[in-house]
Scaffold this motif. Structure first.
Motif, PDB file in Angstrom:
ATOM      1  N   MET A 186       0.846  -1.195   0.000  1.00 15.48           N
ATOM      2  CA  MET A 186       0.000   0.000   0.000  1.00 15.48           C
ATOM      3  C   MET A 186       0.882   1.245   0.000  1.00 15.48           C
ATOM      4  O   MET A 186       1.810   1.359   0.787  1.00 15.48           O
ATOM      5  N   HIS A 194       1.583   4.856   0.948  1.00 15.38           N
ATOM      6  CA  HIS A 194       1.119   5.866   1.895  1.00 15.38           C
ATOM      7  C   HIS A 194       1.095   7.232   1.208  1.00 15.38           C
ATOM      8  O   HIS A 194       2.052   7.621   0.560  1.00 15.38           O
ATOM      9  N   HIS A 202     -12.429   5.670   5.378  1.00 14.55           N
ATOM     10  CA  HIS A 202     -12.049   4.671   4.369  1.00 14.55           C
ATOM     11  C   HIS A 202     -10.678   5.006   3.768  1.00 14.55           C
ATOM     12  O   HIS A 202      -9.816   4.118   3.605  1.00 14.55           O
ATOM     13  N   LEU A 203     -10.475   6.278   3.451  1.00 16.47           N
ATOM     14  CA  LEU A 203      -9.191   6.691   2.885  1.00 16.47           C
ATOM     15  C   LEU A 203      -8.063   6.476   3.898  1.00 16.47           C
ATOM     16  O   LEU A 203      -6.979   5.984   3.548  1.00 16.47           O
ATOM     17  N   GLU A 210      -7.901   4.328   6.267  1.00 13.76           N
ATOM     18  CA  GLU A 210      -7.624   2.883   6.363  1.00 13.76           C
ATOM     19  C   GLU A 210      -6.769   2.395   5.201  1.00 13.76           C
ATOM     20  O   GLU A 210      -6.118   1.356   5.278  1.00 13.76           O
ATOM     21  N   ASN A 211      -6.782   3.166   4.107  1.00 11.34           N
ATOM     22  CA  ASN A 211      -5.970   2.833   2.936  1.00 11.34           C
ATOM     23  C   ASN A 211      -4.679   3.661   2.876  1.00 11.34           C
ATOM     24  O   ASN A 211      -4.042   3.756   1.824  1.00 11.34           O
ATOM     25  N   GLY A 212      -4.319   4.262   4.019  1.00 11.77           N
ATOM     26  CA  GLY A 212      -3.050   4.994   4.098  1.00 11.77           C
ATOM     27  C   GLY A 212      -3.072   6.371   3.477  1.00 11.77           C
ATOM     28  O   GLY A 212      -2.021   6.938   3.169  1.00 11.77           O
ATOM     29  N   SER A 259      -2.945   5.216  -5.799  1.00 12.54           N
ATOM     30  CA  SER A 259      -3.542   4.648  -4.590  1.00 12.54           C
ATOM     31  C   SER A 259      -4.718   5.496  -4.108  1.00 12.54           C
ATOM     32  O   SER A 259      -5.712   4.966  -3.602  1.00 12.54           O
ATOM     33  N   ALA A 278      -8.520   4.025  -3.919  1.00  9.67           N
ATOM     34  CA  ALA A 278      -9.257   4.074  -2.650  1.00  9.67           C
ATOM     35  C   ALA A 278     -10.585   4.818  -2.812  1.00  9.67           C
ATOM     36  O   ALA A 278     -11.598   4.414  -2.249  1.00  9.67           O
ATOM     37  N   SER A 327     -13.009   2.534  -4.632  1.00  6.26           N
ATOM     38  CA  SER A 327     -13.464   1.358  -3.879  1.00  6.26           C
ATOM     39  C   SER A 327     -14.418   1.713  -2.736  1.00  6.26           C
ATOM     40  O   SER A 327     -14.938   0.835  -2.055  1.00  6.26           O
ATOM     41  N   ASP A 351     -19.248   1.090   3.709  1.00  3.66           N
ATOM     42  CA  ASP A 351     -17.939   1.157   4.366  1.00  3.66           C
ATOM     43  C   ASP A 351     -18.070   1.589   5.805  1.00  3.66           C
ATOM     44  O   ASP A 351     -18.882   2.437   6.125  1.00  3.66           O
TER      45      ASP A 351
END
Length: 371
Positions: free
Chosen positions: A1, A3, A303-304, A306-308, A359, A363, A366, A371
């Protein structure tokens, strides 16, 4: 992932580290730290960049706006109690500059498409006490200046541009800071043209005004120990001016990098739950911030994260809901309130890598209601 920090100032400034150290050493060794050659040179270089005749370095962006309004009062163009029209969804500094001078801010709704002040609403807000318009080029996009200047001309109003987020933005070949009667800039470290501390500037094409601004910002004095006005101390210092001269040389390249990131987002993010900013005409936007809207903003931000990916809110509370302006609390600005409830700023900066951008896009795409 991958960051993706919201803004990586360390990496932005690291690119110019050797140049910055060299100019800081030059200033330290010069023994001259206030109102010297670095400030004079930066003022010339920045006024040339904006296409304006004059630039006056000041301590910060708020002072830039405040001192212009103060100067207009000294010139008899404004008086206490007069009204200045300003967007309701701006950062509070735009409004503080008005009230600090004992003038009345008249808040006006923006366009939901551009987030900038709506010229049609400006017309509706004009009264017999209106003396000026303070458009804000929010998030790096020039306000609709041809329409605003036409209104100002028709009603004989002054125009003070708030360019704190729009260094280098242009429309019809005319840059931010060269449309109104004067303009205020901030060089806060996170701005597109950022110092390594607080700093600001005023641009204008009015020579009489420029002379007065320079005097007011230096204790009201043109000649040492002789004070013509009850001025203030608001000066751009030599060290920050030297740093800004380095950064200014790289500004256009950084703007190009920001536009590349924005184009990637605009082309890549495809999610019906997310409203993207509108794509403006070429060069009108310098993408200080890339601001999306989402009805489930908190969920999307989580959500973002959690995706770094670090996303920020500019700004969570509109000025008319701030304790500082409790006299406005009964006002209703539905568009402004909707904006402040839904907006989220995605990572934006000239050093974002293609992987980081990808990324962020992935994110966003998705994200769903569950969520």
């Amino acid at each position: 992932m991958s960051h993706s920090p919201f803004l990586d100032l360390k990496s932005i400034n690291a690119a110019y580290r050797d140049e910055l150290i060299e100019v800081c050493t030059r200033v330290i060794d010069s023994g001259w730290y206030i109102l010297g050659e670095e400030v004079a040179s930066f003022e010339k270089e920045f006024s040339d960049y904006c296409g304006a005749e004059h630039c006056i370095g000041v301590a910060n962006g708020l002072d830039a706006l405040t001192i212009v309004i103060r100067a207009w009062k000294e010139l008899g163009l404004l008086a206490s109690g007069d009204e200045i029209i300003v967007p309701a969804n701006t950062y509070i500094a735009s409004i503080l500059a008005i009230s600090e001078n004992s003038l009345t801010p008249v808040l006006v709704e923006p366009s939901l498409e551009t987030y900038n002040i709506n010229p049609e609403h400006i017309k509706e807000a004009i009264t017999s006490r209106t003396r000026a318009i303070l458009p804000v080029h929010l998030y790096g996009r020039l306000a609709e200046m041809p329409a605003i200047m036409a209104i100002a001309k028709k009603y004989d109003l002054l125009v003070l541009e708030d360019c704190a987020q729009a260094h280098g933005a242009s429309l019809n070949g005319q840059k931010a800071g060269n449309w109104g009667d004067a303009a205020g800039f901030s060089f806060y470290p996170g701005k597109n043209l950022g110092a390594l501390g607080d700093a600001g500037a005023i641009t204008t094409n009015n020579t009489e005004l420029a002379k007065l601004l320079r005097t007011l910002s230096n204790y009201g004095s043109q000649q040492k120990y002789k004070n013509d006005y009850k001025g203030v101390n608001s000066r751009l210092d030599e060290l920050q001016a030297a740093i800004l001269r380095v950064k200014l040389r790289h500004l256009n390249a950084e703007i190009s990098a920001r536009r590349h990131v924005a184009d990637s987002y605009l082309n890549g993010i495809q999610n019906s739950l997310i409203s993207l900013p509108s794509r403006p005409p070429l060069k009108q936007h310098v993408w200080h911030l890339f601001v999306i809207r989402c009805q489930q903003r908190e969920l999307l931000q989580k959500h973002l994260a959690e995706n770094g990916i670090q996303a920020m809110i500019h700004y969570p509370i509109p000025p008319h809901h701030q304790q500082a302006y409790k006299e406005f609390k009964e006002y209703s600005f539905p568009i402004t309130e909707q904006i402040h409830k839904q907006i989220l700023s995605l990572p934006m900066g000239p050093t974002l890598s293609e992987n980081q951008v990808a990324s962020v896009i992935a994110a966003c795409n998705s994200f769903n209601d569950s969520d």
